[in-house]
Design a protein around this motif. Structure first.
Motif, PDB file in Angstrom:
ATOM      1  N   ILE A 286       0.870  -1.169   0.000  1.00  0.00           N
ATOM      2  CA  ILE A 286       0.000   0.000   0.000  1.00  0.00           C
ATOM      3  C   ILE A 286       0.908   1.220   0.000  1.00  0.00           C
ATOM      4  N   SER A 287       0.724   2.095  -0.978  1.00  0.00           N
ATOM      5  CA  SER A 287       1.583   3.279  -1.031  1.00  0.00           C
ATOM      6  C   SER A 287       0.770   4.503  -1.434  1.00  0.00           C
ATOM      7  N   PRO A 288       1.225   5.683  -0.990  1.00  0.00           N
ATOM      8  CA  PRO A 288       0.558   6.902  -1.425  1.00  0.00           C
ATOM      9  C   PRO A 288       0.714   7.036  -2.935  1.00  0.00           C
ATOM     10  N   GLY A 289      -0.317   7.470  -3.615  1.00  0.00           N
ATOM     11  CA  GLY A 289      -0.202   7.629  -5.054  1.00  0.00           C
ATOM     12  C   GLY A 289      -1.480   8.108  -5.692  1.00  0.00           C
ATOM     13  N   ALA A 290      -1.624   9.402  -5.805  1.00  0.00           N
ATOM     14  CA  ALA A 290      -2.784   9.969  -6.472  1.00  0.00           C
ATOM     15  C   ALA A 290      -2.334  10.573  -7.799  1.00  0.00           C
ATOM     16  N   GLY A 291      -3.223  10.590  -8.750  1.00  0.00           N
ATOM     17  CA  GLY A 291      -2.963  11.264 -10.015  1.00  0.00           C
ATOM     18  C   GLY A 291      -2.401  10.371 -11.098  1.00  0.00           C
ATOM     19  N   THR A 292      -2.338  10.976 -12.274  1.00  0.00           N
ATOM     20  CA  THR A 292      -1.927  10.258 -13.477  1.00  0.00           C
ATOM     21  C   THR A 292      -0.474   9.811 -13.435  1.00  0.00           C
ATOM     22  N   ALA A 293       0.426  10.636 -12.941  1.00  0.00           N
ATOM     23  CA  ALA A 293       1.854  10.273 -12.914  1.00  0.00           C
ATOM     24  C   ALA A 293       2.092   9.049 -12.035  1.00  0.00           C
ATOM     25  N   ALA A 294       1.472   9.017 -10.867  1.00  0.00           N
ATOM     26  CA  ALA A 294       1.629   7.867  -9.971  1.00  0.00           C
ATOM     27  C   ALA A 294       1.066   6.607 -10.621  1.00  0.00           C
ATOM     28  N   TRP A 295      -0.054   6.733 -11.331  1.00  0.00           N
ATOM     29  CA  TRP A 295      -0.652   5.571 -11.982  1.00  0.00           C
ATOM     30  C   TRP A 295       0.236   5.067 -13.119  1.00  0.00           C
ATOM     31  N   LYS A 296       0.812   5.982 -13.893  1.00  0.00           N
ATOM     32  CA  LYS A 296       1.721   5.575 -14.973  1.00  0.00           C
ATOM     33  C   LYS A 296       2.935   4.840 -14.400  1.00  0.00           C
ATOM     34  N   ASP A 297       3.452   5.301 -13.267  1.00  0.00           N
ATOM     35  CA  ASP A 297       4.561   4.598 -12.602  1.00  0.00           C
ATOM     36  C   ASP A 297       4.135   3.186 -12.200  1.00  0.00           C
ATOM     37  N   GLN A 298       2.915   3.055 -11.671  1.00  0.00           N
ATOM     38  CA  GLN A 298       2.405   1.743 -11.260  1.00  0.00           C
ATOM     39  C   GLN A 298       2.289   0.815 -12.461  1.00  0.00           C
ATOM     40  N   LEU A 299       1.752   1.321 -13.568  1.00  0.00           N
ATOM     41  CA  LEU A 299       1.631   0.500 -14.779  1.00  0.00           C
ATOM     42  C   LEU A 299       3.008   0.035 -15.255  1.00  0.00           C
ATOM     43  N   GLY A 300       3.997   0.933 -15.185  1.00  0.00           N
ATOM     44  CA  GLY A 300       5.361   0.568 -15.568  1.00  0.00           C
ATOM     45  C   GLY A 300       5.923  -0.521 -14.674  1.00  0.00           C
ATOM     46  N   THR A 301       5.630  -0.444 -13.388  1.00  0.00           N
ATOM     47  CA  THR A 301       6.104  -1.453 -12.440  1.00  0.00           C
ATOM     48  C   THR A 301       5.460  -2.810 -12.730  1.00  0.00           C
ATOM     49  N   ILE A 302       4.155  -2.809 -12.980  1.00  0.00           N
ATOM     50  CA  ILE A 302       3.467  -4.067 -13.284  1.00  0.00           C
ATOM     51  C   ILE A 302       4.056  -4.683 -14.552  1.00  0.00           C
ATOM     52  N   GLU A 303       4.271  -3.860 -15.564  1.00  0.00           N
ATOM     53  CA  GLU A 303       4.838  -4.366 -16.818  1.00  0.00           C
ATOM     54  C   GLU A 303       6.244  -4.915 -16.607  1.00  0.00           C
ATOM     55  N   GLU A 304       7.039  -4.201 -15.828  1.00  0.00           N
ATOM     56  CA  GLU A 304       8.400  -4.654 -15.528  1.00  0.00           C
ATOM     57  C   GLU A 304       8.381  -5.979 -14.770  1.00  0.00           C
ATOM     58  N   ASP A 305       7.495  -6.097 -13.784  1.00  0.00           N
ATOM     59  CA  ASP A 305       7.419  -7.314 -12.975  1.00  0.00           C
ATOM     60  C   ASP A 305       6.953  -8.518 -13.788  1.00  0.00           C
ATOM     61  N   SER A 306       5.986  -8.308 -14.674  1.00  0.00           N
ATOM     62  CA  SER A 306       5.389  -9.435 -15.392  1.00  0.00           C
ATOM     63  C   SER A 306       5.992  -9.691 -16.766  1.00  0.00           C
ATOM     64  N   GLY A 307       6.602  -8.674 -17.348  1.00  0.00           N
ATOM     65  CA  GLY A 307       7.160  -8.821 -18.687  1.00  0.00           C
ATOM     66  C   GLY A 307       6.137  -8.625 -19.791  1.00  0.00           C
ATOM     67  N   SER A 308       4.925  -8.194 -19.433  1.00  0.00           N
ATOM     68  CA  SER A 308       3.918  -7.931 -20.460  1.00  0.00           C
ATOM     69  C   SER A 308       3.085  -6.711 -20.076  1.00  0.00           C
TER      70      SER A 308
END
Length: 189
Positions: free
Chosen positions: A110-132
């Motif tokens: 659970i981490s602080p993260g509001a707004g589009t920039a935080a969400w884009k970072d999260q999407l990048g992390t998911i992609e990095e972790d899963s490879g897709s």
């Protein structure tokens, strides 16, 4: 170049260590379990009082004690796997669930993260972790996406990351991970 949020690197290392320690301990709980684990277990419903956030200097970031939001018993009921304990990271924002009967461990961040920039970072992390590339998920939070064994959900000023919430695989549905995220969101509010 792969971009990973610095706190995610530290939490990833903690998660790997906790998973190894959980396996080494055969999933058993010891009499000297942590206070956070005991508090989380006593709080099956994840009340707001138990989910107190500690505001950091400047009042802009907060740490939520993840295990107080979702006990091992509640996680077991949602996922359908027996979790013997919930162990919080030293930062408090990550909770790992020990099990001996699931092919992969579960942990939440659970981490602080509001707004589009935080969400884009999260999407990048998911992609990095899963490879897709993550797929968009519906029915939970303000925004949600998942790939591999991980989903991310942005709800209000928090990002909830669920790893291994569907330990036996569900294809692209992530139904159990979504239920875990919903329970955490309810406990946050």
């Amino acid at each position: 170049m792969i971009k990973t949020h610095p706190s995610r690197l530290a939490l990833g290392a903690v998660a790997a260590s906790v998973a190894v320690l959980s396996l080494a301990a055969c999933g058993g709980s010891s009499p000297g379990s942590s206070a956070a684990t005991s508090a989380g277990a006593a709080n099956g419903a994840g009340s707001t009082a138990a989910a107190q956030a500690t505001t950091a200097a400047g009042g802009t970031a907060s740490t939520v004690h993840a295990c107080s939001l979702l006990s091992a018993a509640k996680a077991s009921a949602l996922v359908g796997v027996h979790y013997s304990s919930a162990t919080e990271s030293s930062q408090g924002s990550m909770c790992s669930y020990a099990t001996t009967n699931a092919p992969i461990p579960m942990f939440i961040i659970i981490s602080p993260g509001a707004g589009t920039a935080a969400w884009k970072d999260q999407l990048g992390t998911i992609e990095e972790d899963s490879g897709s590339t993550p797929i968009t998920l519906h029915g939970v939070g303000d925004r949600a996406a998942g790939s591999g064994t991980e989903i991310g959900v942005q709800s209000g000023s928090y990002i909830i990351d669920v790893h291994g919430g569907d330990p036996n695989g569900t294809g692209a549905a992530f139904s159990k991970s979504i239920e875990v995220a919903k329970a955490i969101i309810a406990a946050l509010h």
